[in-house]
Each structure stands twice: as C-alpha cells, then as structure tokens.
Write an enzyme that holds these catalytic residues in place. Sequence first.
Site, mmCIF file in Angstrom:
data_model
loop_
_atom_site.group_PDB
_atom_site.id
_atom_site.type_symbol
_atom_site.label_atom_id
_atom_site.label_comp_id
_atom_site.label_asym_id
_atom_site.label_seq_id
_atom_site.Cartn_x
_atom_site.Cartn_y
_atom_site.Cartn_z
ATOM 1 N N CYS A 1 -0.413 4.166 2.209
ATOM 2 C CA CYS A 1 -0.213 3.985 3.657
ATOM 3 C C CYS A 1 1.252 4.208 4.033
ATOM 4 O O CYS A 1 1.552 4.831 5.042
ATOM 5 C CB CYS A 1 -0.581 2.567 4.110
ATOM 6 S SG CYS A 1 -2.039 1.894 3.366
ATOM 7 N N ASP A 2 2.153 3.658 3.248
ATOM 8 C CA ASP A 2 3.560 3.593 3.666
ATOM 9 C C ASP A 2 4.509 4.504 2.887
ATOM 10 O O ASP A 2 5.642 4.711 3.322
ATOM 11 C CB ASP A 2 4.052 2.131 3.551
ATOM 12 C CG ASP A 2 3.237 1.213 4.441
ATOM 13 O OD1 ASP A 2 2.845 1.668 5.535
ATOM 14 O OD2 ASP A 2 2.964 0.067 4.052
ATOM 15 N N CYS B 1 0.837 -1.203 0.000
ATOM 16 C CA CYS B 1 0.000 0.000 0.000
ATOM 17 C C CYS B 1 0.873 1.255 0.000
ATOM 18 O O CYS B 1 1.440 1.626 1.042
ATOM 19 C CB CYS B 1 -0.909 -0.012 1.228
ATOM 20 S SG CYS B 1 -1.893 1.478 1.377
#
Length: 316
Positions: A145-146, A142
Amino acid sequence: MDEKLYDVVIIGGGPAGYTSAIYSSRALLNVLVIESYILLSQLSLTDAIENYPGYKDGINGLELLTNVKDQAEKFGAKIIQANVSSVLEEKNKSNTKTIFEIHTDDNQIFKGKSVIIATGAKARKLGVPGEQEYTAKGVSYCAICDGPFFRNKHVAVVGGGDTAIQEALFLSKFAAKVTVIHRRDKLRAQKILQQKAFNNEKINFIWNSKIEQIIGENSVKKLNIKNIETNQKKYLDIDGLFIFIGFTPNTQYIADLVQSNAEGYIETDEYMHTDVKGVFAAGDVRANTYRQIAIAVGDGAKAALSCEKYLEHELI
Ligand code: NAP
C-alpha cells in the site's frame, strides 16, 4: 434483518473463506460470505506470491484473491461487506435444532444453520511511543500500500520473519535504502528469502536491536534504537518505518462462543470442527497451523466439506 436462513454463513473474505464459499456453493448450499470492510485480507496486501502452486512466475495477492472471490460468486455465493460483532447460538426447546445469529456492528442480523470462521489475523503492533501518532504518517504495516510513497527514500523494516524480509525486498524496488532492524542476530525467514536480502545491495541490517521510540515532526524522522547486547542507544534517520512482527488473530467477536488458545487462535480438529457443533474454522485464524495461502485454501475446502456433512445429518 435478513430473514433468509442460510445453510452456511462464512465470516471472512480471504483465501480460506472464499475457498469454503466455492466448495459450499458448488454443493448447492445457500452461502453468505461476510467480508470485513475494515480488515483487508493479508493476501490482498501481498505483492508477489511465488509459492502458490500453478503460478510458476508468481501471482499478485490481490489478483489471486479477486479470482477466488469471482469463482465463489460464479457458483452462487452471496457476498456482502460488514463487520461482524458477535455470533450467537440459538437452540430450540427440545435442543435438537441450532441456528446461529450473526450480528454486525451496523446492526444487521443474519441467520445460518452453520458458520465457518475464516477471519485470519492482523498485523501486530510494536507498542512503542510514536507508533500510534505516526501511523499513516510514515509508520506502515503494508508495503504494497505505502511502499511507492518512499521512492528514493530511506525506510526501516522491523522484524526477521518471512513477512519482514519479503516486504524489505519489495520495498527495495522503490527506496534508496532499506534497513532491517531485528532483535536477534539471526533471521527467522526462509533461507531463500534471506539469500535474496543478503544479496540485495539496497538492504542492510541492524542486529540485536529494538526500537525504543519513533520520533518525528509532521511525519517520521528518526528512530531511537537500542542494542540489547551492549545497551548502546543510537538514532537512525529514516523517512518511513514498516512494522512486520507477526500477527494476532481476528477472533474478538467469536471469543465467547468457541474455544481458542492463549493467543486467541481458534482450536479445531483436523476436520476444522471447533468445539461448537455447526461452527468450523479455517485458515490463519486457527491454532497450530502454518500461515500459508496453500494451507488456508486446504483448510477452507476441509471446513466446507465438514460443514456439508454436518448439514446432511443435522436434525432440522
Ligand atoms: P513471524 O514468523 O511470527 O515473525 C515475526 C518476526 O518479528 C520474528 O522475526 C520476531 O522475532 C519478530 N518480532 C516479534 N515480536 C517482536 C517485537 N515485539 N519486537 C521486535 N521484533 C519482534 O511472522 P511473519 O513473518 O509475519 O510470518 C507469519 C507467518 O506467515 C509465518 O508462518 C510465515 O512463514 C508466513 N509467511 C510466509 C510467507 C511465504 O511463504 N513467502 C510470506 C509471509 C509470511 P524473533 O525471530 O526473534 O522471534
């Protein structure tokens, strides 16, 4: 156990599920949406959506998903978070009446006269040594997200489809360098994404190659890569690896009930009927579909309309 008998239980909290919920609750049906607390909708993990009609400057995935969820709630859909473990079909003695029991892994049971399956698909794993060990320690599925953790770092992206290239572009906003590793010498991604990636100075490509091992200490440090044309191996120093090599459907909980294809995607007709009366499927979970938000939304609307028709004629 929730004693209420819902007209329709929608399993899945993505664009298909919430569109079904908007249509069904607006048609004054009693609607329960069960969204997973484990599997987030792919839509919520997408940074910028440029091809969804009505948003000429693009829209963030989570924002779009929040809008459709709010819209479903506004029309009266009940939304809960749970992980569905099985769906059972119960018939009465004269075989005229069907009720579906939806079981969750925290032992809740919900009852519905009909079910819409809209649980989408989840990111496929690479299946190489080090992948599991370094997941969340530099290995990610992701970017949204990261990605921000890799400011001014070197990240690799594996895959050559729309997701890989779109996310490589997103990652280039943070990282100093993005290396796309692809197993062929041509990308599968749409031309417009390819063009953007080829024009992006931070993005470079390693072609005809596969990752054999992910190596690290406390977090990922390097990849062992093999060129599949020449069989030559090399190490690539990296700080993070993003894996975008396609999806597998989230259908384990329903596999015994409805017909699916060899990969587990659910077979439907064009009106979203599965082979079980009263059970419909919509969105990325379906076989033979384009995995697009606009398609998922259309599927969700069709499933809800077909479901409404089914309930009108059902002998309850
Ligand atoms: P995809 O189209 O199935 O592409 C997967 C990519 O991963 C392919 O390039 C494939 O290589 C590679 N791959 C598969 N297994 C691999 C393995 N074991 N090792 C290394 N590489 C592997 O998946 P996706 O990119 O996630 O897209 C899924 C769907 O969502 C598509 O229909 C796509 O169009 C859609 N989507 C659309 C948008 C958009 O419209 N903006 C954005 C994201 C996704 P090969 O090319 O050699 O097969």
